[in-house]
Structure formats: C-alpha cells, structure tokens
Write a protein that holds these residues in place. Structure first.
Motif, short mmCIF file in Angstrom:
data_model
loop_
_atom_site.label_atom_id
_atom_site.label_comp_id
_atom_site.label_asym_id
_atom_site.label_seq_id
_atom_site.Cartn_x
_atom_site.Cartn_y
_atom_site.Cartn_z
N ALA A 95 0.87 -1.18 0.00
CA ALA A 95 0.00 0.00 0.00
C ALA A 95 0.91 1.23 0.00
CB ALA A 95 -0.91 0.00 1.23
N ASP A 96 0.60 2.17 -0.84
CA ASP A 96 1.45 3.37 -0.98
C ASP A 96 0.78 4.56 -0.29
OD1 ASP A 96 3.18 5.37 -1.66
OD2 ASP A 96 3.25 4.86 -3.79
N LEU A 97 1.23 4.84 0.92
CA LEU A 97 0.70 5.97 1.69
C LEU A 97 1.39 7.27 1.32
CD1 LEU A 97 0.47 4.33 5.24
CD2 LEU A 97 -1.20 4.28 3.40
N VAL A 98 2.53 7.18 0.64
CA VAL A 98 3.28 8.37 0.27
C VAL A 98 2.57 9.11 -0.86
CG1 VAL A 98 5.46 9.24 -0.67
CG2 VAL A 98 5.48 7.44 1.05
N SER A 99 2.17 8.37 -1.89
CA SER A 99 1.54 9.04 -3.03
C SER A 99 0.09 9.43 -2.74
CB SER A 99 1.63 8.18 -4.29
OG SER A 99 0.93 6.97 -4.09
N ASP A 100 -0.62 8.63 -1.92
CA ASP A 100 -2.02 8.96 -1.57
C ASP A 100 -2.35 8.27 -0.25
OD1 ASP A 100 -4.80 9.22 -1.31
OD2 ASP A 100 -5.13 9.06 -3.48
N TRP A 101 -2.24 9.02 0.83
CA TRP A 101 -2.44 8.45 2.18
C TRP A 101 -3.80 7.78 2.31
CZ3 TRP A 101 0.59 7.90 6.53
CH2 TRP A 101 -0.08 7.51 7.69
N ASP A 102 -4.86 8.48 1.95
CA ASP A 102 -6.21 7.94 2.14
C ASP A 102 -6.44 6.67 1.33
OD1 ASP A 102 -6.88 9.97 3.96
OD2 ASP A 102 -7.61 11.29 2.37
N ALA A 103 -6.03 6.67 0.07
CA ALA A 103 -6.19 5.49 -0.76
C ALA A 103 -5.36 4.33 -0.23
CB ALA A 103 -5.81 5.79 -2.21
N GLY A 104 -4.16 4.62 0.26
CA GLY A 104 -3.31 3.58 0.83
C GLY A 104 -3.90 2.97 2.08
N VAL A 105 -4.47 3.80 2.94
CA VAL A 105 -5.10 3.29 4.17
C VAL A 105 -6.33 2.45 3.81
CG1 VAL A 105 -6.31 3.93 6.29
CG2 VAL A 105 -4.19 5.10 5.66
N ARG A 106 -7.11 2.89 2.83
CA ARG A 106 -8.27 2.11 2.40
C ARG A 106 -7.84 0.75 1.86
NH1 ARG A 106 -9.91 7.07 0.34
NH2 ARG A 106 -9.36 6.44 -1.80
N ALA A 107 -6.76 0.71 1.08
CA ALA A 107 -6.25 -0.55 0.54
C ALA A 107 -5.77 -1.46 1.67
CB ALA A 107 -5.12 -0.27 -0.45
N LEU A 108 -5.09 -0.91 2.65
CA LEU A 108 -4.63 -1.69 3.80
C LEU A 108 -5.81 -2.23 4.58
CD1 LEU A 108 -2.36 -2.77 5.57
CD2 LEU A 108 -2.28 -0.54 6.70
N ASP A 109 -6.81 -1.39 4.80
CA ASP A 109 -8.02 -1.80 5.51
C ASP A 109 -8.69 -2.98 4.80
OD1 ASP A 109 -10.20 -1.59 7.43
OD2 ASP A 109 -11.34 -0.58 5.85
N ARG A 110 -8.78 -2.92 3.47
CA ARG A 110 -9.38 -4.04 2.70
C ARG A 110 -8.58 -5.32 2.88
NH1 ARG A 110 -10.09 0.03 -1.03
NH2 ARG A 110 -8.27 -0.64 -2.25
N ALA A 111 -7.26 -5.19 2.91
CA ALA A 111 -6.41 -6.38 3.09
C ALA A 111 -6.58 -7.00 4.47
CB ALA A 111 -4.94 -6.00 2.86
N LEU A 112 -6.99 -6.21 5.43
CA LEU A 112 -7.15 -6.70 6.81
C LEU A 112 -8.54 -7.31 7.06
CD1 LEU A 112 -5.41 -3.74 8.66
CD2 LEU A 112 -4.58 -6.10 8.49
N ARG A 113 -9.44 -7.21 6.11
CA ARG A 113 -10.81 -7.72 6.33
C ARG A 113 -10.97 -9.12 5.80
NH1 ARG A 113 -14.17 -3.82 8.27
NH2 ARG A 113 -13.20 -1.80 8.28
#
Length: 128
Positions: free
Chosen positions: A110-128
């Motif tokens: 997940a790339d939080l550097v280029s887009d924090w919100d999108a990266g956190v959303r992607a991480l959240d999906r991976a954790l579900r």
C-alpha cells in the motif's frame, strides 16, 4: 476485525502512530511499540508477545530504509513464521518512502506516500 502489529523505524514514529490511529478508528486492534512498551517493561518480551498474538504485520517502509535492528527482526520473524505455515501475513506499506527488501520484491504494498487515504483504504481491505 484484525489484530495488527505495526513495525516501523523510530524516526517514523509519528507517521506510524497516525496509521495506528487510522486502523483503530476502522475497528482494528493495532499493536504499536509507542503504546505497548512502558517504562520498566522488557522490550524483547513485549515485542515477542505482540508478534505472537497478531496475525498481521504491517511493515512500514521508510525513506531511512527497513534495516533497523528491531524492525528487521520483526518482519523477518513474521516471514519465517509464514514460511513455516503459521497464519501470519506480512503487509508492506510505503509510510515515508523506501523500497521493499529484495526477498519481498514480489509482494504488493500500500502506498501511503503518493495517496495516504487510498493507501489506508487498501490496507483496511487487506485486513478484512
């Protein structure tokens, strides 16, 4: 929701704590050394407990690298346990920059550097 161990460099503590807060507001349980290791605690024991009880390890990539001694031990132990068949998953995130270690080059992050919100959303999906 998921139990998550957050592995980061000390220099990235502020960003790692922000990420931990984001994950907890989404319902996950985040283990962060800044929250879990207190004065007088055995750092090694706390780390071992955290790694043993959290099936997800978020590896925070840093523009300072990922070769800090504690951080290396954390992600390498998670990888070794994963390769031995344990139900542990390594989830890399570009927190402040940096690249994956060569052995993890095929793992999507997940790339939080280029887009924090999108990266956190992607991480959240991976954790579900």
């Amino acid at each position: 929701m998921a139990d998550v161990f957050i592995s980061h460099r000390g220099a990235d503590g502020k960003e790692a704590e922000t990420l931990a807060h984001e994950l907890t507001t989404r319902g996950h349980q985040a283990w962060l050394d800044l929250w879990e290791v207190g004065i007088g605690d055995s750092i090694v024991q706390k780390m071992d407990d955290g790694l043993s009880n959290h099936p997800y390890l978020v590896l925070c990539l840093s523009d300072s690298g990922v070769s800090a001694p504690w951080m290396s031990r954390e992600w390498m132990s998670a990888l070794a346990r994963q390769l031995d068949g344990a139900a542990v998953k390594l989830l890399p995130v570009r927190l402040t920059g940096g690249d994956l270690p060569a052995i993890l080059a095929d793992v999507r992050y997940a790339d939080l550097v280029s887009d924090w919100d999108a990266g956190v959303r992607a991480l959240d999906r991976a954790l579900r």
